[in-house]
Every structure is written in structure tokens, then in C-alpha cells.
Design a protein around this motif. Structure first.
Motif, short mmCIF file in Angstrom:
data_model
loop_
_atom_site.label_atom_id
_atom_site.label_comp_id
_atom_site.label_asym_id
_atom_site.label_seq_id
_atom_site.Cartn_x
_atom_site.Cartn_y
_atom_site.Cartn_z
N HIS A 1 18.07 -7.99 -3.12
CA HIS A 1 19.39 -7.41 -3.40
C HIS A 1 19.34 -5.89 -3.59
CE1 HIS A 1 23.58 -7.57 -4.86
NE2 HIS A 1 23.21 -6.61 -5.68
N GLY B 1 23.94 -16.27 -7.96
CA GLY B 1 23.59 -16.61 -6.58
C GLY B 1 22.38 -17.53 -6.48
N LEU B 2 21.55 -17.53 -7.52
CA LEU B 2 20.40 -18.45 -7.57
C LEU B 2 20.80 -19.82 -8.09
CD1 LEU B 2 17.71 -15.97 -8.94
CD2 LEU B 2 17.85 -16.93 -6.62
N VAL C 1 19.69 -1.07 -11.98
CA VAL C 1 20.16 -2.45 -11.84
C VAL C 1 21.39 -2.60 -12.73
CG1 VAL C 1 19.61 -4.89 -12.17
CG2 VAL C 1 17.83 -3.32 -11.37
N THR D 1 25.47 -11.33 -10.88
CA THR D 1 25.77 -11.87 -9.54
C THR D 1 24.50 -12.45 -8.91
OG1 THR D 1 27.61 -10.34 -9.24
CG2 THR D 1 26.64 -11.27 -7.25
N VAL D 2 23.38 -11.75 -9.03
CA VAL D 2 22.12 -12.24 -8.48
C VAL D 2 21.73 -13.55 -9.13
CG1 VAL D 2 19.62 -11.76 -8.34
CG2 VAL D 2 21.26 -9.97 -7.76
N ALA E 1 14.68 -12.34 -5.60
CA ALA E 1 16.11 -12.12 -5.40
C ALA E 1 16.50 -10.68 -5.73
CB ALA E 1 16.92 -13.10 -6.25
N ILE E 2 15.91 -10.12 -6.77
CA ILE E 2 16.21 -8.72 -7.13
C ILE E 2 15.71 -7.79 -6.03
CG2 ILE E 2 15.53 -6.85 -8.70
CD1 ILE E 2 15.72 -8.94 -10.98
N GLU F 1 25.82 -6.61 -11.38
CA GLU F 1 25.12 -7.06 -10.18
C GLU F 1 23.98 -8.02 -10.53
OE1 GLU F 1 24.26 -4.27 -6.92
OE2 GLU F 1 25.50 -2.82 -8.03
N LEU F 2 23.32 -7.80 -11.65
CA LEU F 2 22.28 -8.74 -12.08
C LEU F 2 22.88 -10.11 -12.35
CD1 LEU F 2 19.38 -9.42 -12.90
CD2 LEU F 2 19.90 -8.50 -15.18
N LEU G 1 13.48 -14.92 -9.45
CA LEU G 1 14.35 -13.80 -9.79
C LEU G 1 13.79 -12.48 -9.24
CD1 LEU G 1 16.83 -12.64 -11.16
CD2 LEU G 1 15.58 -12.69 -13.33
#
Length: 187
Positions: free
Chosen positions: A74, A36-37, A25, A32-33, A70-71, A29-30, A67
Motif C-alpha cells: 500500500h 482490507g485484510l 502512515v 483501511t489496510v 500489506a503495508i 489509511e492504516l 500486515l
């Protein structure tokens, strides 16, 4: 417009990522995730799955489940997450029963629990058998003093047995990380 006073700062503690090339991970990118929430002020700390963000006040367990979902969407794999708010992190640091300022960060650890464990989970452990290692249970946290570090700790091994942790989401951070997360979650 969202009332800024209705927002609070949280720390997300991801379990078991970026270890031995498994469950990679990347922190960018984390972030971004999390963004995005709808979370704001997102920061990450180290590569071991520590993130800080602000969000509208919510149940930390609900934020953790959101989370995790979402992870998985993704990255394609499930990661256990614990979310704690800044005030709880500060309370954990302030309530530490060991002299944190006198110890190296690798000697002191905090294991965070998704809910308060029942005291009987620890009843079968003969704490004297592990000395000089020691542990104390606080509010949804276990403090572990391991003078030779976590990797050599027999007590940490015993505390990770299913009889102790079954049914709980748990993750451990060394005291340096706890202190940094306290700093990052100050409102």
C-alpha cells in the motif's frame, strides 16, 4: 458465517513510522489496510503506529508478517510490525515489576519482543552503572524505568545495541500507551 467466539482482539505495534517526516502512515489509511485484510473493529491510537483489531484466532507472528506485506504493497516501504493479543497485553501490564500507578507514563516503558530473548543478551550490561534507571525482562517484554524519560536514558541506549536486539523484532511504547492498548483490547 464466522463464529464470533473464534475471533480475538489484537494490537498491532508498528515500528518507526511518522517520525521526522519519514515513513508516513496516516492512521485512516492504516485502518483501511487492516480492514482490507479482513480484520474488524479496527481502531488506531496516536500517530505512532498503534492499531487494535479483531480477527480469527491466528499466530500473532503470521498476522504481523501479513500486515507488513500489506503495508509495503500500500505505502511502498517496509515497516516492522509486532502483533500481540489482548490477553498478552493484559499479562504484560499485570506483571509490571515497577509501581506503574505511581509513575509518570514517560518514566516507564515496555519494549515488546517478537520472541523471548535469551538471558545472556543482557549479561554484559552492568545494571548498577545505570542507576537509578532499571530494567526487568518479562514474557516477551522488557520493562524499563527511566526517571528522566526515554530520550535521556543511557540504559535505553545500551539496551538498543545490536548485541541485545540482533535477530529480534522490537518496539517500545511508554506506559500510557500500554495502558490505553490494554483498555482497547479488552474483549
Amino acid at each position: 458465517m464466522t463464529n464470533p467466539s473464534a475471533r480475538t482482539t489484537y494490537a498491532a505495534l508498528l515500528r518507526g513510522i511518522n517520525v521526522g517526516g519519514n515513513k508516513k502512515v496516516p492512521m485512516a489509511e492504516l485502518r483501511t489496510v487492516l480492514e482490507g485484510l479482513g480484520h474488524r473493529d479496527v481502531k488506531t491510537y496516536l500517530q505512532s503506529g498503534n492499531a487494535v483489531f479483531t480477527a480469527e484466532r491466528a499466530d500473532p507472528g503470521a498476522l504481523a508478517r501479513q500486515l507488513e506485506t500489506a503495508i509495503e504493497a500500500h505505502f511502498g516501504f517496509r515497516v516492522a510490525c509486532l502483533v500481540v493479543d489482548g490477553p498478552h497485553l493484559r499479562a504484560v501490564a499485570e506483571a509490571c515489576p515497577f509501581p506503574a500507578a505511581e509513575l509518570e507514563g514517560r518514566q516507564l516503558h515496555a519494549t515488546f519482543f517478537s520472541r523471548q530473548p535469551d538471558p545472556e543478551r543482557f549479561a554484559a550490561l552492568d545494571a548498577r552503572a545505570f542507576l537509578p534507571e532499571e530494567f526487568r525482562v518479562g514474557d516477551r517484554v522488557l520493562y524499563l524505568y527511566a526517571p528522566d524519560g526515554l530520550g535521556r536514558s543511557k540504559l535505553a541506549e545500551a539496551l538498543a545495541r545490536p548485541a541485545v536486539v540482533k535477530g529480534l523484532d522490537v518496539t517500545t511504547r511508554n506506559w500510557n500507551t500500554v495502558a490505553k492498548l490494554v483498555e482497547l483490547t479488552r474483549d
